[in-house]
Design a protein around this motif. Sequence first.
Motif, mmCIF file in Angstrom:
data_model
loop_
_atom_site.group_PDB
_atom_site.id
_atom_site.type_symbol
_atom_site.label_atom_id
_atom_site.label_comp_id
_atom_site.label_asym_id
_atom_site.label_seq_id
_atom_site.Cartn_x
_atom_site.Cartn_y
_atom_site.Cartn_z
ATOM 1 N N PRO A 371 0.831 -1.216 0.000
ATOM 2 C CA PRO A 371 0.000 0.000 0.000
ATOM 3 C C PRO A 371 0.861 1.260 0.000
ATOM 4 C CG PRO A 371 0.036 -0.974 2.186
ATOM 5 C CD PRO A 371 0.759 -1.943 1.283
ATOM 6 N N THR A 372 0.315 2.302 -0.567
ATOM 7 C CA THR A 372 0.940 3.620 -0.545
ATOM 8 C C THR A 372 0.219 4.460 0.498
ATOM 9 O OG1 THR A 372 1.499 3.476 -2.888
ATOM 10 C CG2 THR A 372 1.504 5.667 -1.904
ATOM 11 N N VAL A 373 0.908 4.876 1.496
ATOM 12 C CA VAL A 373 0.315 5.625 2.610
ATOM 13 C C VAL A 373 0.192 7.087 2.197
ATOM 14 C CG1 VAL A 373 0.523 6.260 5.030
ATOM 15 C CG2 VAL A 373 1.320 4.008 4.254
ATOM 16 N N ARG A 374 -1.003 7.620 2.333
ATOM 17 C CA ARG A 374 -1.262 9.008 1.987
ATOM 18 C C ARG A 374 -2.181 9.609 3.037
ATOM 19 N NH1 ARG A 374 0.791 13.312 -0.725
ATOM 20 N NH2 ARG A 374 -0.862 14.732 -1.401
ATOM 21 N N MET A 375 -1.757 10.707 3.644
ATOM 22 C CA MET A 375 -2.556 11.358 4.668
ATOM 23 C C MET A 375 -3.658 12.190 4.011
ATOM 24 S SD MET A 375 -1.281 10.364 7.504
ATOM 25 C CE MET A 375 -2.143 11.499 8.582
ATOM 26 N N LEU A 376 -4.881 11.976 4.456
ATOM 27 C CA LEU A 376 -6.032 12.699 3.933
ATOM 28 C C LEU A 376 -6.571 13.649 4.987
ATOM 29 C CD1 LEU A 376 -7.980 9.803 2.144
ATOM 30 C CD2 LEU A 376 -6.349 11.412 1.158
ATOM 31 N N ARG A 377 -6.971 14.804 4.539
ATOM 32 C CA ARG A 377 -7.578 15.767 5.445
ATOM 33 C C ARG A 377 -9.073 15.503 5.566
ATOM 34 N NH1 ARG A 377 -5.096 21.717 3.914
ATOM 35 N NH2 ARG A 377 -2.901 21.292 4.414
#
Length: 511
Positions: A371-377
Amino acid sequence: MLDLSIANQTLRSVPELKYVNADNVVRYRAIMRFFYQEYKRLRYWMKPEEVYTGVLEWNVLPTYTLDQCVSDLEQLEEWGNLASRHDGGRAATLEEYMKKNMQYLLRPYSIEIERLLETLEKVTGYGGSLESTLFDSIAEKLFAIRSMGWESSPEVALELWATLYDAFKRLHENAADYIASLQTAKAEEMMVAESFLIFKDRLTNYLQNFIQALQRSAYKIEGNLERIHESVRDMFLAQVVNTELDKPRLEETPSPDALMAELHQGWSNLHRWFLGNGVTPSELTLLERATKDAIARIVRSVIRMQERKRSGVSRKKELEHLGQWFARTQKLGDAHRLAGLTFGLFQTRHLQGEDLRHSDRAEQSMWDEAPTVRMLRSRSRKRTGKQDTEPVPENEERKRRERQFFLKRQAEEWEAIRELAERGRLRISELGTVSVQTRIRLLHWIGRCNSAPNHAFVTPEGVRVAMMNAKTKERTELISEDGELHLPDYEFVFALTEAARQAAVTTEGGT
């Protein structure tokens, strides 16, 4: 300047219409309708006794008398609706001959008025239709006109024009009426009724078939119109005029100039309807747009009705059954397949991130990838705590680099075009090995020239590129850095516009 002869003929008062709104309108209308019905039975001259007997049979004037009928016939003759002549054939004595025994005939104006009134009585709405076969008929007749020779008989030209313009008028009038009927309040009420769900498939298919026929035949019609030169058009219309004037007429024969002007106006209407006038879109484009809008309105109405029906239905039991179905699945793949069959494809979301693949195997499943970790607001409007403000990013350096790159690419593009334009004339076979950019540019020019009516266009840099031998049969080979291409040996002629010359001088001065 307004033609006075036309003004006197078309802008005069029409006394022939007085009987439609006169005081004794019922009596006058009954007499005129009787004359019109007998006219269709090929009976023309009528006696007052015959008119009186025929009107009484309708039982609309129970107290009508023969003297009133004679008075009404004289009044209609005074208004110009009827013509009369003395009937002396049955006279046995001089007194009977001198007595007024008249016969009456319906005049041409009155025939058309009664024909119009009869048509208006049948009007219950806009009516109309979308006859897709008319497009094929128009395209076929235009191709026949384009293929005509000087030795063709004038009768053929007259038949072609009559069929062509009749199909064009039917297409325009019927389509306009049908599209207008879809905009009425009655149509709006129908589209919100539940019974419309049964009818909507037939209506949608009808409109879609018309759109497909329009798109399929429009290019043929436009191409034939563009290929019919003015000389061919004038020759064709002259043959139509000659044939029309050769008909034996009892009425006054129209002048050749007036008839030719009328035919030119009809041809102009046909040309403007399909090709436009260069300023506003053509009527064909507007018709296509209106038909597509009608289809969209129908689909929106159906969707709203279906949503209203679903809004009041509880799906609790269905969702509970579906949840138990998911709970019984033992494998993740089965759950994925069940979700796909139940919900279909979800709306895609594009997330920025670096794709770090650990294997190049094409058969590897996406579920096996890391998985590619991406922080979402959070999109919630509720603030959970104090948030730090972020400064506005500074993009001046990136803008400067993009500007320099654009100017450099523009200068290279202009330099390449200038080198070719300086030759004045260029043939594909004269080129040696060219770069990929030059090959792409040449193919773009060939496509633009082939699609233009005069096989020429002007580049954004102000260079006019004209293809001199668009239909050449000679072949050549274009050698590029990325391969070889076999194509016709086209020849181009280049010319700088005034704006391009000024740009060239400015570029050289800056250099």
